[in-house]
Design a protein around this motif. Structure first.
Motif, PDB file in Angstrom:
ATOM      1  N   MET A   1       0.854  -1.180   0.000  1.00  0.00           N
ATOM      2  CA  MET A   1       0.000   0.000   0.000  1.00  0.00           C
ATOM      3  C   MET A   1       0.897   1.240   0.000  1.00  0.00           C
ATOM      4  SD  MET A   1      -3.053   1.023   2.592  1.00  0.00           S
ATOM      5  CE  MET A   1      -4.511   0.887   1.607  1.00  0.00           C
ATOM      6  N   THR A   2       0.615   2.155  -0.928  1.00  0.00           N
ATOM      7  CA  THR A   2       1.414   3.368  -1.059  1.00  0.00           C
ATOM      8  C   THR A   2       0.779   4.508  -0.270  1.00  0.00           C
ATOM      9  OG1 THR A   2       0.208   4.157  -2.984  1.00  0.00           O
ATOM     10  CG2 THR A   2       2.059   2.646  -3.404  1.00  0.00           C
ATOM     11  N   TRP A   3       1.487   5.635  -0.225  1.00  0.00           N
ATOM     12  CA  TRP A   3       0.949   6.827   0.434  1.00  0.00           C
ATOM     13  C   TRP A   3      -0.290   7.326  -0.293  1.00  0.00           C
ATOM     14  CZ3 TRP A   3       2.002   8.028   5.171  1.00  0.00           C
ATOM     15  CH2 TRP A   3       3.215   7.661   5.717  1.00  0.00           C
ATOM     16  N   THR A   4      -0.304   7.187  -1.598  1.00  0.00           N
ATOM     17  CA  THR A   4      -1.484   7.581  -2.368  1.00  0.00           C
ATOM     18  C   THR A   4      -2.684   6.734  -1.980  1.00  0.00           C
ATOM     19  OG1 THR A   4      -0.089   8.252  -4.221  1.00  0.00           O
ATOM     20  CG2 THR A   4      -2.409   7.872  -4.696  1.00  0.00           C
ATOM     21  N   ASP A   5      -2.475   5.423  -1.857  1.00  0.00           N
ATOM     22  CA  ASP A   5      -3.563   4.541  -1.451  1.00  0.00           C
ATOM     23  C   ASP A   5      -4.110   4.953  -0.084  1.00  0.00           C
ATOM     24  OD1 ASP A   5      -3.094   3.139  -3.770  1.00  0.00           O
ATOM     25  OD2 ASP A   5      -1.966   1.526  -2.785  1.00  0.00           O
ATOM     26  N   LEU A   6      -3.200   5.272   0.824  1.00  0.00           N
ATOM     27  CA  LEU A   6      -3.619   5.678   2.169  1.00  0.00           C
ATOM     28  C   LEU A   6      -4.385   6.999   2.139  1.00  0.00           C
ATOM     29  CD1 LEU A   6      -3.531   4.965   5.151  1.00  0.00           C
ATOM     30  CD2 LEU A   6      -1.379   6.237   5.312  1.00  0.00           C
ATOM     31  N   ALA A   7      -3.892   7.959   1.371  1.00  0.00           N
ATOM     32  CA  ALA A   7      -4.570   9.251   1.260  1.00  0.00           C
ATOM     33  C   ALA A   7      -5.953   9.096   0.627  1.00  0.00           C
ATOM     34  CB  ALA A   7      -3.715  10.226   0.455  1.00  0.00           C
ATOM     35  N   VAL A   8      -6.043   8.249  -0.384  1.00  0.00           N
ATOM     36  CA  VAL A   8      -7.334   8.001  -1.032  1.00  0.00           C
ATOM     37  C   VAL A   8      -8.294   7.324  -0.054  1.00  0.00           C
ATOM     38  CG1 VAL A   8      -8.467   6.659  -2.858  1.00  0.00           C
ATOM     39  CG2 VAL A   8      -6.429   7.991  -3.377  1.00  0.00           C
ATOM     40  N   ALA A   9      -7.781   6.378   0.716  1.00  0.00           N
ATOM     41  CA  ALA A   9      -8.631   5.695   1.708  1.00  0.00           C
ATOM     42  C   ALA A   9      -9.172   6.686   2.737  1.00  0.00           C
ATOM     43  CB  ALA A   9      -7.840   4.582   2.401  1.00  0.00           C
ATOM     44  N   VAL A  10      -8.331   7.601   3.191  1.00  0.00           N
ATOM     45  CA  VAL A  10      -8.781   8.617   4.152  1.00  0.00           C
ATOM     46  C   VAL A  10      -9.827   9.525   3.509  1.00  0.00           C
ATOM     47  CG1 VAL A  10      -8.042  10.648   5.478  1.00  0.00           C
ATOM     48  CG2 VAL A  10      -6.686   8.552   5.557  1.00  0.00           C
ATOM     49  N   ALA A  11      -9.585   9.948   2.270  1.00  0.00           N
ATOM     50  CA  ALA A  11     -10.552  10.796   1.570  1.00  0.00           C
ATOM     51  C   ALA A  11     -11.881  10.076   1.376  1.00  0.00           C
ATOM     52  CB  ALA A  11      -9.981  11.240   0.222  1.00  0.00           C
ATOM     53  N   ILE A  12     -11.832   8.786   1.080  1.00  0.00           N
ATOM     54  CA  ILE A  12     -13.075   8.005   0.933  1.00  0.00           C
ATOM     55  C   ILE A  12     -13.818   7.926   2.266  1.00  0.00           C
ATOM     56  CG2 ILE A  12     -13.964   5.672   0.527  1.00  0.00           C
ATOM     57  CD1 ILE A  12     -11.890   5.418  -1.739  1.00  0.00           C
ATOM     58  N   LEU A  13     -13.096   7.700   3.347  1.00  0.00           N
ATOM     59  CA  LEU A  13     -13.740   7.663   4.670  1.00  0.00           C
ATOM     60  C   LEU A  13     -14.380   9.009   5.015  1.00  0.00           C
ATOM     61  CD1 LEU A  13     -11.217   5.544   6.765  1.00  0.00           C
ATOM     62  CD2 LEU A  13     -13.525   4.911   6.037  1.00  0.00           C
ATOM     63  N   ILE A  14     -13.692  10.097   4.698  1.00  0.00           N
ATOM     64  CA  ILE A  14     -14.267  11.420   4.934  1.00  0.00           C
ATOM     65  C   ILE A  14     -15.503  11.614   4.053  1.00  0.00           C
ATOM     66  CG2 ILE A  14     -13.860  13.905   4.679  1.00  0.00           C
ATOM     67  CD1 ILE A  14     -10.918  13.319   5.472  1.00  0.00           C
ATOM     68  N   GLY A  15     -15.452  11.127   2.816  1.00  0.00           N
ATOM     69  CA  GLY A  15     -16.609  11.205   1.927  1.00  0.00           C
ATOM     70  C   GLY A  15     -17.798  10.428   2.461  1.00  0.00           C
ATOM     71  N   ILE A  16     -17.542   9.245   3.005  1.00  0.00           N
ATOM     72  CA  ILE A  16     -18.633   8.450   3.584  1.00  0.00           C
ATOM     73  C   ILE A  16     -19.214   9.164   4.799  1.00  0.00           C
ATOM     74  CG2 ILE A  16     -19.135   6.298   4.825  1.00  0.00           C
ATOM     75  CD1 ILE A  16     -17.282   4.882   2.807  1.00  0.00           C
ATOM     76  N   ALA A  17     -18.342   9.762   5.617  1.00  0.00           N
ATOM     77  CA  ALA A  17     -18.838  10.543   6.758  1.00  0.00           C
ATOM     78  C   ALA A  17     -19.670  11.724   6.271  1.00  0.00           C
ATOM     79  CB  ALA A  17     -17.666  11.021   7.606  1.00  0.00           C
ATOM     80  N   GLY A  18     -19.266  12.325   5.148  1.00  0.00           N
ATOM     81  CA  GLY A  18     -20.023  13.429   4.579  1.00  0.00           C
ATOM     82  C   GLY A  18     -21.382  13.022   4.044  1.00  0.00           C
ATOM     83  N   ILE A  19     -21.530  11.758   3.708  1.00  0.00           N
ATOM     84  CA  ILE A  19     -22.844  11.265   3.281  1.00  0.00           C
ATOM     85  C   ILE A  19     -23.732  11.043   4.496  1.00  0.00           C
ATOM     86  CG2 ILE A  19     -24.046   9.271   2.267  1.00  0.00           C
ATOM     87  CD1 ILE A  19     -21.619   9.034   0.345  1.00  0.00           C
ATOM     88  N   TRP A  37      -6.434   8.249  -7.478  1.00  0.00           N
ATOM     89  CA  TRP A  37      -5.772   6.939  -7.442  1.00  0.00           C
ATOM     90  C   TRP A  37      -5.573   6.399  -8.863  1.00  0.00           C
ATOM     91  CZ3 TRP A  37      -7.797   2.182  -9.020  1.00  0.00           C
ATOM     92  CH2 TRP A  37      -7.005   1.062  -8.729  1.00  0.00           C
ATOM     93  N   THR A  38      -6.589   6.570  -9.700  1.00  0.00           N
ATOM     94  CA  THR A  38      -6.512   6.084 -11.082  1.00  0.00           C
ATOM     95  C   THR A  38      -5.424   6.814 -11.861  1.00  0.00           C
ATOM     96  OG1 THR A  38      -8.869   5.572 -11.044  1.00  0.00           O
ATOM     97  CG2 THR A  38      -7.837   5.731 -13.206  1.00  0.00           C
ATOM     98  N   LEU A  39      -5.349   8.120 -11.686  1.00  0.00           N
ATOM     99  CA  LEU A  39      -4.327   8.899 -12.387  1.00  0.00           C
ATOM    100  C   LEU A  39      -2.919   8.590 -11.873  1.00  0.00           C
ATOM    101  CD1 LEU A  39      -6.179  12.328 -12.579  1.00  0.00           C
ATOM    102  CD2 LEU A  39      -5.800  10.695 -14.448  1.00  0.00           C
ATOM    103  N   GLU A  40      -2.833   8.206 -10.615  1.00  0.00           N
ATOM    104  CA  GLU A  40      -1.538   7.875 -10.021  1.00  0.00           C
ATOM    105  C   GLU A  40      -1.029   6.515 -10.494  1.00  0.00           C
ATOM    106  OE1 GLU A  40       1.682   9.055  -7.854  1.00  0.00           O
ATOM    107  OE2 GLU A  40      -0.114  10.228  -8.245  1.00  0.00           O
ATOM    108  N   SER A  41      -1.919   5.606 -10.789  1.00  0.00           N
ATOM    109  CA  SER A  41      -1.526   4.291 -11.309  1.00  0.00           C
ATOM    110  C   SER A  41      -2.322   3.999 -12.581  1.00  0.00           C
ATOM    111  CB  SER A  41      -1.773   3.207 -10.261  1.00  0.00           C
ATOM    112  OG  SER A  41      -3.118   3.202  -9.861  1.00  0.00           O
TER     113      SER A  41
END
Length: 158
Positions: A1-19, A37-41
Motif C-alpha cells: 500500500m502506497t501513500w497515495t492509497d492511504l490518502a485516497v482511503a482517508v478521503a473516501i472515509l471522509i466522503g462516507i462521513a459526509g454522506i 488513485w486512477t491517475l496515479e496508477s
C-alpha cells in the motif's frame, strides 16, 4: 500500500462521513479520490475500477433523488416543504453548529407542514419527509460503499 492509497482511503472515509452527516459533498469526494488513485496508477485495470466506481456513484446520485421524490409525492408532501426544510437546516447549521442542521431541517419541515395541513397532520407529514430523507441517505451510502469496495478490489488487484 502506497501513500497515495492511504490518502485516497482517508478521503473516501471522509466522503462516507459526509454522506452520513450531510456537511461535505461525500459522493464527489469519493469520486475525486478514486480518480486521483486512477491517475496515479494509470493502468487499464485502474481505469476499469474508476469506471465501475463512477457508475455506482452516478446511479446512486440519480436514484437518491427519484425514489424519495416519488414516495413524497405519493404521501402528498410537496417539494416546497423539503426546500423550506433545507433552508432552515442551513440556517440552523450556522446558528447551532453541527446539530443545528438537523434541528433546523426537522423544524422547517414541521413548520411548513403545520402551515399547509394544520396541527393534526403536520407531524405525520413530517415523518414522511424524514423517511424520504433517510432513504435518500441510505441509497447514497450504498452507492458509496459499492464504489469503495470496487476501489479496494482494485488496490488489491493492481
Amino acid at each position: 500500500m502506497t501513500w497515495t492509497d492511504l490518502a485516497v482511503a482517508v478521503a473516501i472515509l471522509i466522503g462516507i462521513a459526509g454522506i452520513i452527516v450531510p456537511v461535505l459533498p461525500g459522493t464527489l469526494l469519493i469520486l475525486g479520490a478514486i480518480l486521483v488513485w486512477t491517475l496515479e496508477s494509470p493502468s487499464p485495470a485502474a481505469w476499469v475500477v474508476f469506471a465501475v466506481a463512477a457508475t455506482f456513484l452516478v446511479i446512486g446520485s440519480i436514484v437518491k433523488y427519484t425514489v424519495p421524490r416519488t414516495r413524497m409525492k405519493d404521501a402528498g408532501v410537496p417539494t416546497s416543504t423539503m426546500v423550506l426544510g433545507a433552508v432552515a437546516g442551513l440556517i440552523g447549521f450556522f446558528v447551532i453548529p453541527y446539530v443545528g442542521l438537523f434541528i433546523g431541517f426537522v423544524g422547517g419541515i414541521y413548520l411548513a407542514e403545520y402551515q399547509r395541513v394544520g396541527s393534526r397532520e403536520a407531524w405525520p407529514s413530517t415523518k414522511h419527509a424524514l423517511k424520504a430523507v433517510g432513504i435518500s441517505i441510505l441509497i447514497e451510502l450504498t452507492a458509496a460503499v459499492l464504489a469503495t469496495m470496487t476501489w479496494t478490489v482494485g488496490v488489491i488487484a493492481t
